[in-house]
Structures are given as structure tokens and as C-alpha cells.
Design a protein around this motif. Structure first.
Motif, short mmCIF file in Angstrom:
data_model
loop_
_atom_site.label_atom_id
_atom_site.label_comp_id
_atom_site.label_asym_id
_atom_site.label_seq_id
_atom_site.Cartn_x
_atom_site.Cartn_y
_atom_site.Cartn_z
N PHE A 138 39.20 30.25 2.30
CA PHE A 138 37.86 30.54 2.76
C PHE A 138 37.37 29.44 3.69
O PHE A 138 37.44 28.28 3.35
CB PHE A 138 36.97 30.64 1.52
CG PHE A 138 35.56 30.99 1.77
CD1 PHE A 138 35.22 32.28 2.15
CD2 PHE A 138 34.57 30.06 1.60
CE1 PHE A 138 33.90 32.61 2.34
CE2 PHE A 138 33.26 30.39 1.80
CZ PHE A 138 32.92 31.67 2.16
N LEU A 139 36.92 29.81 4.86
CA LEU A 139 36.39 28.91 5.89
C LEU A 139 37.44 27.98 6.50
O LEU A 139 37.09 27.00 7.11
CB LEU A 139 35.23 28.08 5.36
CG LEU A 139 33.91 28.84 5.25
CD1 LEU A 139 32.82 27.94 4.67
CD2 LEU A 139 33.46 29.38 6.58
N ASN A 140 38.69 28.27 6.33
CA ASN A 140 39.75 27.48 6.96
C ASN A 140 40.61 28.37 7.83
O ASN A 140 40.74 29.56 7.58
CB ASN A 140 40.65 26.82 5.91
CG ASN A 140 39.98 25.65 5.26
OD1 ASN A 140 39.17 24.98 5.86
ND2 ASN A 140 40.32 25.41 4.02
N ALA A 141 41.21 27.78 8.83
CA ALA A 141 42.15 28.55 9.65
C ALA A 141 43.31 29.00 8.79
O ALA A 141 43.78 28.27 7.94
CB ALA A 141 42.65 27.69 10.80
N ALA A 142 43.75 30.22 9.01
CA ALA A 142 44.83 30.78 8.22
C ALA A 142 46.00 31.13 9.12
O ALA A 142 45.83 31.35 10.31
CB ALA A 142 44.34 32.03 7.49
N ILE A 162 33.92 34.45 4.60
CA ILE A 162 34.25 34.13 5.99
C ILE A 162 35.60 33.43 6.03
O ILE A 162 35.87 32.55 5.22
CB ILE A 162 33.19 33.21 6.61
CG1 ILE A 162 31.82 33.90 6.61
CG2 ILE A 162 33.57 32.83 8.04
CD1 ILE A 162 30.69 32.99 7.02
N MET A 163 36.42 33.81 6.99
CA MET A 163 37.66 33.07 7.23
C MET A 163 37.94 33.08 8.72
O MET A 163 37.37 33.85 9.47
CB MET A 163 38.81 33.65 6.40
CG MET A 163 39.34 34.97 6.85
SD MET A 163 40.66 34.57 7.92
CE MET A 163 41.57 35.97 8.15
N HIS A 205 36.20 36.02 10.92
CA HIS A 205 36.18 37.28 10.20
C HIS A 205 35.20 37.16 9.03
O HIS A 205 35.40 36.33 8.15
CB HIS A 205 37.60 37.58 9.69
CG HIS A 205 37.71 38.77 8.80
ND1 HIS A 205 37.98 40.02 9.28
CD2 HIS A 205 37.62 38.89 7.45
CE1 HIS A 205 38.05 40.88 8.27
NE2 HIS A 205 37.84 40.21 7.16
N CYS A 206 34.14 37.96 9.03
CA CYS A 206 33.14 37.95 7.97
C CYS A 206 33.15 39.31 7.29
O CYS A 206 32.92 40.33 7.94
CB CYS A 206 31.77 37.64 8.55
SG CYS A 206 30.45 37.62 7.32
N GLN A 207 33.41 39.32 6.00
CA GLN A 207 33.62 40.56 5.26
C GLN A 207 32.67 40.62 4.06
O GLN A 207 32.51 39.65 3.35
CB GLN A 207 35.08 40.56 4.81
CG GLN A 207 35.48 41.64 3.88
CD GLN A 207 36.99 41.62 3.69
OE1 GLN A 207 37.75 41.46 4.63
NE2 GLN A 207 37.43 41.77 2.45
N ARG A 208 32.09 41.80 3.83
CA ARG A 208 31.09 41.97 2.77
C ARG A 208 31.71 42.30 1.41
O ARG A 208 31.18 41.92 0.38
CB ARG A 208 30.11 43.08 3.14
CG ARG A 208 29.03 43.30 2.12
CD ARG A 208 28.10 44.43 2.52
NE ARG A 208 27.01 44.55 1.59
CZ ARG A 208 27.06 45.25 0.46
NH1 ARG A 208 28.15 45.89 0.13
NH2 ARG A 208 26.02 45.32 -0.33
N ASP A 209 32.80 43.04 1.38
CA ASP A 209 33.31 43.56 0.11
C ASP A 209 34.71 43.02 -0.21
O ASP A 209 35.27 42.25 0.56
CB ASP A 209 33.32 45.09 0.17
CG ASP A 209 33.13 45.74 -1.19
OD1 ASP A 209 33.13 45.04 -2.21
OD2 ASP A 209 32.99 46.98 -1.24
#
Length: 131
Positions: free
Chosen positions: A43-47, A65-66, A86-90
């Protein structure tokens, strides 16, 4: 006030101390869970997502967010190398109507935006818009 050093040799005490320390795999102790990762990113880091198209990030990461990485080897990717926020709700893989996804792409001297939503069968993506 100076504190005296204490030598702890009781294995039960040592185990209790170790179990109370925060770790990268225990979100209950105040840190982010390593469950929220996509091929090694947190989460919140480059992948390491260069081999996954941004359309499919939701299949590997949960709500939050990632930052994904795109390159010339990203399958069917036409915008070039860069970063996708990328921000995802579910939850992972959710395509219910409560799923909403927002993505920003930064790369090749441009910034693009799009959003997608679940329709019960899959994610419906809007076209990328150059900002």
C-alpha cells in the motif's frame, strides 16, 4: 534518572516482547498488512506491476492506494513507461456496483486520468483523458 540494563533470559518473556512489536505483516499492530500487495508492492509503495495491465490491478490489490509501474513489456499497454496511481474503493477482485477505481498515469511528458466501476460482471473503464 538512569535505567539499569536488564538481562532477559526467560523465553516466555522474550516471546511476549517480540509478539508485541509491530511488524510489516501485522496490521493489528499499527502497520500496513502485506496482504495489500501486488507482486511485492505494498500500500502506497511502487509495485512490480510492469507485467500487469492497469485494467487488472484491482485483481491483485485491495481497497486503498498503490502505485503501479508500466513499461514497454506491460501487455497491451499503449501509453508508455511511467507510473499509475491506482485508488480502489472495494476488495480484491470485486466487480460489485460498490467498486469504484480511479487511476492517474504519469509518463512520457503527460498526465492521464480515468475511472472504472463495477457492474456485477466486470469493471467498466472510461477512456483515458489527457489532463
Amino acid at each position: 534518572m538512569a535505567m539499569d540494563k536488564v538481562k532477559v533470559t526467560d523465553t516466555n518473556v522474550i516471546e511476549q516482547i517480540l509478539n508485541s512489536l509491530p511488524t510489516a505483516t501485522n496490521e493489528k499492530k499499527g502497520l500496513l498488512s502485506s496482504d495489500n500487495k501486488i507482486m511485492g508492492g505494498l500500500f502506497l509503495n511502487a509495485a512490480s506491476t510492469h507485467s500487469i495491465h492497469p485494467n487488472d490491478y484491482y485483481l491483485y490489490t485491495r481497497e486503498g492506494i498503490m502505485i503501479g509501474i508500466t513499461t514497454y513489456i506491460t501487455p497491451n499497454w499503449t501509453l508508455g513507461g511511467g507510473c499509475v496511481i491506482h485508488c480502489q474503493r472495494d476488495a480484491i477482485g470485486s466487480v460489485t456496483t460498490s467498486q469504484m477505481i480511479f487511476q492517474l498515469f504519469f509518463g512520457n511528458g503527460k498526465v492521464n486520468f480515468r475511472y472504472g466501476y463495477g457492474n456485477g460482471v466486470g469493471i467498466v473503464w472510461n477512456d483515458w483523458v489527457n489532463l
